[in-house]
Design a protein around this motif. Structure first.
Motif: not given
Length: 156
Positions: A111-112, A122-127, A117-118
């Motif tokens: 799950f992790w 993704f959230i880091k990339k969008q930020g 992790h993805p």
């Protein structure tokens, strides 16, 4: 003074104490299975097992042994049972414990690895993209000053 105990009774008590030592080692192994391996926890676990083992061996010697008192062969049998378990069976139970830990933690690790992790990446990339857009907007924006013809110096 306690009378001499026949050899057959000594052997019976010794083998019972050997089994008692193995049972105490299994209890120790089970206790360590559920507790973390930090130094204070291991210390208190060891201390608890020592006190508990002393109480159990003394209780066995007084109530169930043929002589009715604590004798050296009872203590020796218990120690040999404990050492025998740790030398012979503990490596296999350690492997079994590691395998059980692997199987139980596998869904959480998957799950992790494949969801959390993805999603975090993704959230880091969008930020980062949002921050870059915001920075570009700030660069393009003109500073708007007041018109010079309409400056009010005195209201009276």
């Amino acid at each position: 003074m306690v009378a001499a105990v026949p050899f057959i009774w000594q052997m019976t008590d010794s083998f019972c104490a050997l089994g008692l030592g193995m049972v105490l080692a299994v209890l120790y192994d089970i206790l360590r299975l559920f507790l973390p391996a930090t130094k204070p926890v291991v210390f208190f676990c060891d201390f608890f097992i020592c006190v508990f083992s002393a109480a159990v061996v003394f209780s066995y010697a007084v109530s169930l042994s043929k002589s009715g008192v604590l004798r050296w062969y009872i203590v020796l049998g218990t120690a040999l049972g404990y050492i025998g378990y740790l030398a012979v069976l503990a490596p296999f139970t350690g492997k079994l414990r590691r395998m059980l830990h692997f199987v139980v933690s596998l869904p959480f690790r998957l799950f992790w690895r494949y969801i959390c992790h993805p999603a975090g990446a993704f959230i880091k990339k969008q930020g980062k993209a949002f921050q870059a857009k915001k920075k570009n907007r700030m660069k393009r924006r003109k500073k708007q000053l007041q018109k010079k013809g309409k400056v009010l110096y005195n209201s009276n």
